[in-house]
Design a protein around this motif. Sequence first.
Motif, PDB file in Angstrom:
ATOM      1  N   GLN A 231     -13.244   2.221   6.520  1.00  0.00           N
ATOM      2  CA  GLN A 231     -14.007   0.961   6.409  1.00  0.00           C
ATOM      3  C   GLN A 231     -13.608   0.298   5.418  1.00  0.00           C
ATOM      4  OE1 GLN A 231     -16.554   0.399   8.696  1.00  0.00           O
ATOM      5  NE2 GLN A 231     -17.490   2.541   9.275  1.00  0.00           N
ATOM      6  N   PRO A 232     -13.820  -0.933   5.473  1.00  0.00           N
ATOM      7  CA  PRO A 232     -13.743  -1.643   4.022  1.00  0.00           C
ATOM      8  C   PRO A 232     -14.430  -1.106   2.856  1.00  0.00           C
ATOM      9  CG  PRO A 232     -14.668  -3.323   6.008  1.00  0.00           C
ATOM     10  CD  PRO A 232     -14.537  -1.857   6.422  1.00  0.00           C
ATOM     11  N   GLY A 233     -13.598  -0.887   1.978  1.00  0.00           N
ATOM     12  CA  GLY A 233     -13.988  -0.170   0.641  1.00  0.00           C
ATOM     13  C   GLY A 233     -13.958   1.431   0.770  1.00  0.00           C
ATOM     14  N   GLY A 234     -13.483   1.806   1.848  1.00  0.00           N
ATOM     15  CA  GLY A 234     -12.986   3.109   2.000  1.00  0.00           C
ATOM     16  C   GLY A 234     -11.856   3.768   1.228  1.00  0.00           C
ATOM     17  N   ARG A 235     -11.789   5.016   0.974  1.00  0.00           N
ATOM     18  CA  ARG A 235     -10.720   5.479   0.235  1.00  0.00           C
ATOM     19  C   ARG A 235      -9.933   6.571   0.743  1.00  0.00           C
ATOM     20  NH1 ARG A 235     -11.897   4.961  -6.357  1.00  0.00           N
ATOM     21  NH2 ARG A 235     -12.078   2.754  -6.383  1.00  0.00           N
ATOM     22  N   LEU A 236      -8.376   6.459   0.490  1.00  0.00           N
ATOM     23  CA  LEU A 236      -7.726   7.519   1.024  1.00  0.00           C
ATOM     24  C   LEU A 236      -7.251   8.194  -0.273  1.00  0.00           C
ATOM     25  CD1 LEU A 236      -5.896   9.094   2.958  1.00  0.00           C
ATOM     26  CD2 LEU A 236      -4.475   7.179   2.926  1.00  0.00           C
ATOM     27  N   CYS A 237      -7.386   9.475  -0.453  1.00  0.00           N
ATOM     28  CA  CYS A 237      -6.965  10.201  -1.436  1.00  0.00           C
ATOM     29  C   CYS A 237      -5.921  11.243  -1.343  1.00  0.00           C
ATOM     30  CB  CYS A 237      -8.156  10.948  -2.186  1.00  0.00           C
ATOM     31  SG  CYS A 237      -9.448   9.755  -2.861  1.00  0.00           S
ATOM     32  N   ILE A 238      -4.689  11.253  -1.799  1.00  0.00           N
ATOM     33  CA  ILE A 238      -3.710  12.175  -1.574  1.00  0.00           C
ATOM     34  C   ILE A 238      -3.106  12.934  -2.547  1.00  0.00           C
ATOM     35  CG2 ILE A 238      -1.510  12.404  -0.074  1.00  0.00           C
ATOM     36  CD1 ILE A 238      -2.148  10.040   1.524  1.00  0.00           C
ATOM     37  N   ILE A 239      -3.314  14.370  -2.495  1.00  0.00           N
ATOM     38  CA  ILE A 239      -2.755  14.984  -3.415  1.00  0.00           C
ATOM     39  C   ILE A 239      -1.322  15.670  -3.035  1.00  0.00           C
ATOM     40  CG2 ILE A 239      -2.919  17.216  -4.809  1.00  0.00           C
ATOM     41  CD1 ILE A 239      -5.805  16.894  -4.434  1.00  0.00           C
ATOM     42  N   THR A 240      -0.154  15.234  -3.759  1.00  0.00           N
ATOM     43  CA  THR A 240       1.006  15.684  -3.405  1.00  0.00           C
ATOM     44  C   THR A 240       1.771  16.930  -4.434  1.00  0.00           C
ATOM     45  OG1 THR A 240       2.298  13.957  -4.907  1.00  0.00           O
ATOM     46  CG2 THR A 240       1.547  13.507  -2.327  1.00  0.00           C
ATOM     47  N   PHE A 241       2.602  17.621  -4.035  1.00  0.00           N
ATOM     48  CA  PHE A 241       3.162  18.648  -4.930  1.00  0.00           C
ATOM     49  C   PHE A 241       4.506  18.482  -5.070  1.00  0.00           C
ATOM     50  CE2 PHE A 241      -0.849  20.025  -3.570  1.00  0.00           C
ATOM     51  CZ  PHE A 241      -1.515  20.977  -4.631  1.00  0.00           C
ATOM     52  N   HIS A 242       5.478  17.808  -4.689  1.00  0.00           N
ATOM     53  CA  HIS A 242       6.749  17.600  -4.816  1.00  0.00           C
ATOM     54  C   HIS A 242       7.112  15.997  -4.805  1.00  0.00           C
ATOM     55  CE1 HIS A 242       7.971  17.424  -0.836  1.00  0.00           C
ATOM     56  NE2 HIS A 242       7.244  18.350  -0.513  1.00  0.00           N
ATOM     57  N   SER A 243       8.359  15.621  -5.202  1.00  0.00           N
ATOM     58  CA  SER A 243       8.612  14.274  -5.427  1.00  0.00           C
ATOM     59  C   SER A 243       8.767  13.499  -4.246  1.00  0.00           C
ATOM     60  CB  SER A 243       9.942  14.072  -6.502  1.00  0.00           C
ATOM     61  OG  SER A 243      11.265  14.873  -5.673  1.00  0.00           O
ATOM     62  N   LEU A 244       9.198  14.335  -3.156  1.00  0.00           N
ATOM     63  CA  LEU A 244       9.506  13.623  -1.870  1.00  0.00           C
ATOM     64  C   LEU A 244       8.254  13.098  -1.308  1.00  0.00           C
ATOM     65  CD1 LEU A 244      11.857  16.383  -0.374  1.00  0.00           C
ATOM     66  CD2 LEU A 244      12.645  14.223  -1.337  1.00  0.00           C
ATOM     67  N   GLU A 245       7.058  13.885  -1.349  1.00  0.00           N
ATOM     68  CA  GLU A 245       5.878  13.612  -0.789  1.00  0.00           C
ATOM     69  C   GLU A 245       5.288  12.387  -1.730  1.00  0.00           C
ATOM     70  OE1 GLU A 245       3.982  17.579   0.836  1.00  0.00           O
ATOM     71  OE2 GLU A 245       3.686  17.182  -1.246  1.00  0.00           O
ATOM     72  N   ASP A 246       5.389  12.517  -3.035  1.00  0.00           N
ATOM     73  CA  ASP A 246       4.922  11.553  -3.932  1.00  0.00           C
ATOM     74  C   ASP A 246       5.421  10.084  -3.648  1.00  0.00           C
ATOM     75  OD1 ASP A 246       2.834  10.759  -6.090  1.00  0.00           O
ATOM     76  OD2 ASP A 246       4.952  10.664  -7.287  1.00  0.00           O
ATOM     77  N   ARG A 247       6.851  10.247  -3.510  1.00  0.00           N
ATOM     78  CA  ARG A 247       7.555   9.082  -3.297  1.00  0.00           C
ATOM     79  C   ARG A 247       7.055   8.300  -2.093  1.00  0.00           C
ATOM     80  NH1 ARG A 247      12.764  10.781  -2.932  1.00  0.00           N
ATOM     81  NH2 ARG A 247      12.415  11.732  -5.295  1.00  0.00           N
ATOM     82  N   LEU A 248       7.076   9.108  -1.030  1.00  0.00           N
ATOM     83  CA  LEU A 248       6.560   8.539   0.274  1.00  0.00           C
ATOM     84  C   LEU A 248       5.468   7.898   0.051  1.00  0.00           C
ATOM     85  CD1 LEU A 248       7.266   7.997   3.057  1.00  0.00           C
ATOM     86  CD2 LEU A 248       6.320  10.308   3.645  1.00  0.00           C
TER      87      LEU A 248
END
Length: 311
Positions: A231-248
Motif C-alpha cells: 500500500q502507499p506508505g507500506g514498507r518492505l523489510c529484508i534481512i540478508t546474511f551474505h553479500s550476494l543477497e545484500d547486493r541484489l
Amino acid sequence: MELSHYSVLLKETIEQLHIKPDGIYVDGTLGGGGHAWQVCSRLEDGHFYGIDQDDAAIHSAGERLASFGEKVTILHDNYCNMRAALAACGVGQVDGIVLDLGVSSYQFDNGERGFSYRFDARLDMRMDRRQALTAADIVNGYTQEELFRVIRDYGEDPFAQNIARHIVRARQEQPIETTFQLNEVIKAAIPAKMRQNGHPSRQTFQALRIECNGELDALKNSLDDMIGLLQPGGRLCIITFHSLEDRLVKNVFRENENPCTCPKTFPVCVCGRKPKGRVVTRKPVLPGEKELAENSRSRSAKLRVFEKAGT
C-alpha cells in the motif's frame, strides 16, 4: 526439535515496519515465528499472513501463533509465490512485508537436514522437503564446470575450481552422500595454510544450499512483486546474511527509487519511468553489540528497508 524463536534484528525490523493496528502484514520467511509474534501482538483489527516452505516451520509457528486466532493465516509456500498466494486469500495489497533470508537456526542445528558441516548426515539441504532435488544430487550429478560455477558464484570460494575437480574425482570412486564425506573432499582441495580462517567447507556448503533451493532466483524474481504489493506508505523489510543477497536487494531497491533510464545529459525525463518509493536505509541496519554478543550468527546480518510512495 522445536524451532528457535530467536530472530535476528528483531527490534530494528519491528520499528521499521511502522505497524498499524488495522494493517495487513506478511512474513515471507516465517521460521520459528519470532518476527511474526511481535507483529501479531501489535494488531487489533489487522491480519497477519505467514509464509514458509519448510513444513517444520509451519508446524512450530502455527503452535506459537495459535493464541492470536483468526488474525493469523499460515501458508505452506515459497515467498516467491507471495502475490498469487495472497490473491487466493482475497488480498491485493498489504501494509508491510518481512523477509528474514537464509537458513534458520533450527535448520542448521537439526543435523539430519544436512545443512551444516558440523553434523554427519545425508546431503539434503532442502528447505522445502516436497521438492526432489537435494544437495547430494548436485554434488553427484553436476558436471565439473557446473560445480565450479556454483561454488564460485554462490560460495565466492577462491578454490572453487580445485574443489569441483576433487568432487568429481572422489565421486568416481563412490558417491558422495554425506556431509562428512564432502568435508573430507573439500579439505583435500584446499592448501593446509589456507584452512586457518574458519571451516574450509563453509563457502561450498553455502553455495550448494543456495543452488539446491534456488534462493537467489527466488529473491531476484520476487522483489518487484513485493514492492508492487505494498500500500502507499507500506514498507518492505529484508534481512540478508551474505553479500550476494545484500547486493541484489540494494540494487533492486535503488532501481525502484530511481528507475529513470534517460541519459544524465537529458534536461528532463522522457522515459516515463516513475519512482515507486524510497530507500529508507541508505546504509544497512546492523546488529548492535548486545545482539552480537548473544548470537554470533547475527554478525553478517543486514537489514534494508524500502517504503512505497504515497498517493
